[in-house]
Design a protein around this motif. Sequence first.
Motif, PDB file in Angstrom:
ATOM      1  N   LEU A 112       0.831  -1.203   0.000  1.00 56.46           N
ATOM      2  CA  LEU A 112       0.000   0.000   0.000  1.00 56.46           C
ATOM      3  C   LEU A 112       0.871   1.261   0.000  1.00 56.46           C
ATOM      4  O   LEU A 112       0.547   2.248  -0.657  1.00 56.46           O
ATOM      5  N   LEU A 113       1.962   1.231   0.777  1.00 55.88           N
ATOM      6  CA  LEU A 113       2.855   2.388   0.842  1.00 55.88           C
ATOM      7  C   LEU A 113       3.732   2.512  -0.401  1.00 55.88           C
ATOM      8  O   LEU A 113       4.168   3.593  -0.749  1.00 55.88           O
ATOM      9  N   GLY A 114       4.012   1.371  -1.017  1.00 56.90           N
ATOM     10  CA  GLY A 114       4.949   1.363  -2.133  1.00 56.90           C
ATOM     11  C   GLY A 114       6.382   1.147  -1.685  1.00 56.90           C
ATOM     12  O   GLY A 114       7.307   1.136  -2.481  1.00 56.90           O
ATOM     13  N   GLN A 115       6.579   0.951  -0.372  1.00 56.97           N
ATOM     14  CA  GLN A 115       7.894   0.669   0.214  1.00 56.97           C
ATOM     15  C   GLN A 115       7.651   0.120   1.620  1.00 56.97           C
ATOM     16  O   GLN A 115       6.547   0.231   2.134  1.00 56.97           O
ATOM     17  N   PRO A 116       8.667  -0.415   2.258  1.00 57.98           N
ATOM     18  CA  PRO A 116       8.467  -1.011   3.586  1.00 57.98           C
ATOM     19  C   PRO A 116       8.361  -0.014   4.735  1.00 57.98           C
ATOM     20  O   PRO A 116       8.341  -0.393   5.881  1.00 57.98           O
ATOM     21  N   GLY A 117       8.239   1.256   4.501  1.00 52.12           N
ATOM     22  CA  GLY A 117       8.077   2.225   5.579  1.00 52.12           C
ATOM     23  C   GLY A 117       9.319   3.076   5.697  1.00 52.12           C
ATOM     24  O   GLY A 117      10.311   2.808   5.033  1.00 52.12           O
ATOM     25  N   PRO A 118       9.274   4.099   6.451  1.00 50.94           N
ATOM     26  CA  PRO A 118       8.162   4.579   7.260  1.00 50.94           C
ATOM     27  C   PRO A 118       7.092   5.247   6.395  1.00 50.94           C
ATOM     28  O   PRO A 118       7.322   5.529   5.222  1.00 50.94           O
ATOM     29  N   GLY A 119       5.958   5.486   7.016  1.00 53.19           N
ATOM     30  CA  GLY A 119       4.886   6.148   6.292  1.00 53.19           C
ATOM     31  C   GLY A 119       3.573   6.131   7.045  1.00 53.19           C
ATOM     32  O   GLY A 119       3.499   5.645   8.180  1.00 53.19           O
ATOM     33  N   LEU A 120       2.557   6.666   6.395  1.00 54.66           N
ATOM     34  CA  LEU A 120       1.203   6.714   6.943  1.00 54.66           C
ATOM     35  C   LEU A 120       0.261   5.981   6.013  1.00 54.66           C
ATOM     36  O   LEU A 120       0.396   6.066   4.790  1.00 54.66           O
ATOM     37  N   ALA A 121      -0.702   5.303   6.602  1.00 50.71           N
ATOM     38  CA  ALA A 121      -1.820   4.732   5.849  1.00 50.71           C
ATOM     39  C   ALA A 121      -3.088   5.291   6.475  1.00 50.71           C
ATOM     40  O   ALA A 121      -3.277   5.178   7.693  1.00 50.71           O
ATOM     41  N   LEU A 122      -3.923   5.929   5.668  1.00 47.40           N
ATOM     42  CA  LEU A 122      -5.190   6.475   6.142  1.00 47.40           C
ATOM     43  C   LEU A 122      -6.301   5.525   5.711  1.00 47.40           C
ATOM     44  O   LEU A 122      -6.485   5.278   4.516  1.00 47.40           O
ATOM     45  N   LEU A 123      -6.997   4.992   6.698  1.00 45.64           N
ATOM     46  CA  LEU A 123      -8.082   4.035   6.447  1.00 45.64           C
ATOM     47  C   LEU A 123      -9.398   4.668   6.834  1.00 45.64           C
ATOM     48  O   LEU A 123      -9.495   5.339   7.872  1.00 45.64           O
ATOM     49  N   ASP A 124     -10.434   4.440   6.020  1.00 41.49           N
ATOM     50  CA  ASP A 124     -11.740   4.975   6.383  1.00 41.49           C
ATOM     51  C   ASP A 124     -12.343   4.130   7.498  1.00 41.49           C
ATOM     52  O   ASP A 124     -11.761   3.133   7.939  1.00 41.49           O
ATOM     53  N   ARG A 125     -13.507   4.529   7.977  1.00 44.94           N
ATOM     54  CA  ARG A 125     -14.117   3.838   9.119  1.00 44.94           C
ATOM     55  C   ARG A 125     -14.508   2.398   8.816  1.00 44.94           C
ATOM     56  O   ARG A 125     -14.853   1.649   9.710  1.00 44.94           O
ATOM     57  N   PHE A 126     -14.451   2.005   7.546  1.00 47.74           N
ATOM     58  CA  PHE A 126     -14.746   0.626   7.181  1.00 47.74           C
ATOM     59  C   PHE A 126     -13.468  -0.191   6.991  1.00 47.74           C
ATOM     60  O   PHE A 126     -13.517  -1.350   6.618  1.00 47.74           O
ATOM     61  N   GLY A 127     -12.317   0.444   7.229  1.00 47.23           N
ATOM     62  CA  GLY A 127     -11.042  -0.253   7.146  1.00 47.23           C
ATOM     63  C   GLY A 127     -10.418  -0.254   5.767  1.00 47.23           C
ATOM     64  O   GLY A 127      -9.389  -0.886   5.555  1.00 47.23           O
ATOM     65  N   ALA A 128     -11.032   0.462   4.815  1.00 44.41           N
ATOM     66  CA  ALA A 128     -10.490   0.508   3.462  1.00 44.41           C
ATOM     67  C   ALA A 128      -9.425   1.598   3.362  1.00 44.41           C
ATOM     68  O   ALA A 128      -9.600   2.687   3.916  1.00 44.41           O
TER      69      ALA A 128
END
Length: 158
Positions: A112-128
């Motif tokens: 999802l990040l395009g690399q192993p980190g560091p970074g942020l993932a923003l998920l909606d209230r349904f986990g997507a």
Amino acid sequence: MTWKTFAAEVGEQPAPGFALPSHQGRTVRREDYRQKAPLVLYLGHKASCQACLAGLRRLAGRYAELREHEAEVLALLAEGTAGVQAVAQALAVPFPLLADAQGNAATAYAPLLGQPGPGLALLDRFGAPRATYAGHIDDEVVDEALRWLALMSYECPE
């Protein structure tokens, strides 16, 4: 600043799940927040990574702004429970620090990040997943995360 975005389709495939021990002594699952709150997942390296610690400090300092959007912050570090407890105590973070000692959660989120980190993932209230950022966290990144959270709140005001 490079963000990766994802479509906002109801019923979309959720982000990878995890069940990790927190510095507070409880197991935290991504699914615990499903239909309750959007998530700001911080994926960091080890506690020895000064840039990762700076990112945690920045998120902690702006935690009230993130909570205004009803979001919860979860920070995953490639540390054991004792390591995240020490970091949590040293930084006085207001959100759960999770011990991803084996790196399994970080590995699951790397595509999802395009690399192993560091970074942020923003998920909606349904986990997507709605947006991800690969790199170290500064105020500009937090500002953009806040814009994403405002958009998610507008799209799903429940």
